[in-house]
Design a protein around this motif. Structure first.
Motif, short mmCIF file in Angstrom:
data_model
loop_
_atom_site.label_atom_id
_atom_site.label_comp_id
_atom_site.label_asym_id
_atom_site.label_seq_id
_atom_site.Cartn_x
_atom_site.Cartn_y
_atom_site.Cartn_z
N TYR A 133 -45.40 28.22 1.38
CA TYR A 133 -44.74 29.33 0.67
C TYR A 133 -44.69 29.06 -0.83
O TYR A 133 -45.02 29.95 -1.63
CB TYR A 133 -43.32 29.51 1.23
CG TYR A 133 -42.45 30.40 0.39
CD1 TYR A 133 -42.61 31.78 0.39
CD2 TYR A 133 -41.45 29.84 -0.42
CE1 TYR A 133 -41.80 32.59 -0.40
CE2 TYR A 133 -40.64 30.64 -1.21
CZ TYR A 133 -40.81 32.02 -1.19
OH TYR A 133 -40.03 32.82 -1.96
N THR A 171 -50.03 30.70 8.68
CA THR A 171 -48.60 30.99 8.84
C THR A 171 -48.37 32.08 9.89
O THR A 171 -48.15 31.79 11.06
CB THR A 171 -47.99 31.40 7.49
OG1 THR A 171 -48.74 32.50 6.92
CG2 THR A 171 -48.00 30.25 6.51
N HIS A 208 -44.29 24.68 6.14
CA HIS A 208 -44.29 26.10 5.79
C HIS A 208 -43.58 26.36 4.46
O HIS A 208 -43.97 27.29 3.74
CB HIS A 208 -43.67 26.92 6.93
CG HIS A 208 -44.64 27.18 8.03
ND1 HIS A 208 -45.41 28.31 8.10
CD2 HIS A 208 -44.99 26.43 9.10
CE1 HIS A 208 -46.19 28.24 9.16
NE2 HIS A 208 -45.95 27.11 9.79
N TYR A 209 -42.61 25.56 4.13
CA TYR A 209 -41.97 25.70 2.82
C TYR A 209 -42.98 25.39 1.72
O TYR A 209 -43.05 26.11 0.70
CB TYR A 209 -40.77 24.76 2.71
CG TYR A 209 -40.14 24.75 1.35
CD1 TYR A 209 -39.37 25.83 0.90
CD2 TYR A 209 -40.33 23.66 0.48
CE1 TYR A 209 -38.80 25.83 -0.37
CE2 TYR A 209 -39.76 23.65 -0.78
CZ TYR A 209 -39.00 24.74 -1.21
OH TYR A 209 -38.44 24.74 -2.47
#
Length: 325
Positions: free
Chosen positions: A321, A215, A317-318
Motif C-alpha cells: 500500500y 492484493t 500488504h501495508y
C-alpha cells in the motif's frame, strides 16, 4: 467514482462465482474419478490439489490473453503469499496444525525446490515462451510424481483418511459429470469478470496490474483455500490442510506462470524481483522451518507461529500500500 464502483462490483461478482465454481468443479471431478474406481489418495493429490488452484489458473490465462500479464503474475505470487501467511496463519490460530503424513512431508521440499527454480527463471526480468515450456514440463513431472505418490502411499497415511472423509461417494456418474461441467463454466465466467474488473480497477485508481494482482485478486482467489483450511482444522484434518496449501502453491507457480508465459512473453514489473517474489520465498522458507522436522518426527505450526504469519501478511500488504501511493 461510478466507474470504480462498477469495476469493484465486477471483482466481487468474479470472486463469488469463482469460489462457487471451484467448489462445484472439485466436487464433480473428484466424484467422477471415484465412480471410475480411481484411488482416493490419487484423486486428492491430483484433482483436488489442482482444483483448488483452478481460480488462479483461469484468471492467469484470461489476464494473459487480454494483455494484462501483470495481473496473472501478481495473482500467482500474491496467492502463494496469502496461502501461507493468511490461510495457514488464520487456520493455525483456530487449531495448531500437526504434520504427520509422510506424503505431506515429501511435498514440503518439492515446493521449496519449485520456488527456487522459478526464481531462477525470473532473474532476467522476463518470462519467455521457453520459460513457460519449462514450467509446463515441470508441471507434467509434478503430476507424474503425484500419481506415483497416490499409487505408492501406505494405508496408514493420515492424509488418506482425510481425503476419504472429504471426497463425495454418493454422486452418480451422470451427476458428477454435470457438476464438473457446471463448475468449469462458472469458473470461466468468474475469471472473465474478475480480470475485467481487476484491470479496470487498476487503471481507474492509478496503480499497476501487478499491485491489484498481489492484493485484491490474490486474496479473493485464495478464499476457497481459507474456507477449506479452517473447516479442515476444526475437523482435525491437519494433513489435508497442509497438503492442499502446498499443492496449490506448486500449481500456482508451474501452471499459472507457465500457461501465462506460454500464451505470450511477459516483461516483469521490477517490484516482482525486488519485493514480491523475495517475500514469497521468505514465507516458503518459514513454512519449511515450521512444518518440517529434520529428525523425521511430525512438524507443528502452533498458534504463536500462526499469529506471526498473520502479522507478516499484514506487514506485506501495508508495504504494498505504501509503495503504491
Amino acid at each position: 467514482m461510478q466507474a470504480i464502483l462498477i469495476y469493484f462490483a465486477a471483482v466481487i461478482t468474479g470472486f463469488v462465482t469463482l469460489i462457487w465454481g471451484a467448489d462445484r468443479f472439485v466436487l464433480g471431478a473428484a466424484a467422477f474419478a471415484r465412480n471410475l474406481g480411481v484411488s482416493t489418495m490419487l484423486i486428492g493429490l491430483t484433482i483436488v490439489g489442482f482444483g483448488t488452484s483452478a481460480p488462479e489458473v483461469l484468471v492467469g490465462a484470461m489476464a494473459s490473453l487480454q494483455g494484462n500479464a501483470g495481473l496473472a503474475v501478481g495473482n500467482a505470487i500474491g496467492s502463494n503469499i496469502a496461502n501461507i501467511a493468511l490461510v495457514l496463519g488464520a487456520t493455525a490460530l483456530v487449531a495448531p496444525l500437526a504434520v504427520s503424513s509422510q506424503t505431506v512431508r515429501q511435498e514440503i521440499p518439492i515446493l521449496l525446490l519449485i520456488t527456487l527454480a522459478t526464481l531462477g527463471l525470473l532473474l532476467n526480468g522476463e518470462l519467455s515462451r521457453l520459460d513457460g515450456a519449462i514450467m509446463l514440463t515441470g508441471l507434467a513431472a509434478l503430476l507424474g510424481w503425484m500419481v506415483h505418490l497416490g499409487l505408492s502411499h501406505t494405508p496408514e497415511d493420515n492424509l488418506l483418511a482425510d481425503y476419504d472423509a472429504e471426497i463425495r461417494s454418493d454422486l452418480s456418474l451422470n451427476a458428477s459429470m454435470a457438476w464438473t461441467a457446471v463448475g468449469l463454466l462458472v469458473l470461466l465466467t468468474g475469471a472473465q469478470a474478475l480480470v475485467w474488473g481487476g484491470s479496470g480497477l487498476a487503471e481507474a485508481i492509478g496503480v499497476s496490474d501487478t499491485v491489484i494482482g498481489v492484493t485484491v485478486v490474490a486474496i479473493g482467489t485464495s478464499l476457497p483455500e481459507l474456507a477449506v483450511s479452517v473447516a479442515g482444522a476444526r475437523k482435525r484434518e491437519h494433513d489435508l490442510v497442509l497438503g492442499n496449501i502446498m499443492g496449490s502453491n506448486m500449481f500456482n507457480l508451474l501452471a499459472v506462470l507457465g500457461i501465462a508465459s506460454a500464451i505470450g512473453p511477459i516483461d516483469l514489473d521490477p517490484t516482482i524481483l525486488a519485493f514480491h517474489f523475495p517475500s514469497m520465498v521468505v514465507l516458503t522458507l518459514a513454512l519449511f522451518a515450521m512444518s518440517y522436522d529434520l529428525r523425521g518426527g511430525p512438524g507443528r505450526i502452533n498458534r504463536i507461529e500462526g499469529a506471526m504469519l498473520l502479522t507478516a501478511f499484514a506487514s506485506y500488504h501495508y508495504m504494498v500500500y505504501r509503495s503504491a501511493l
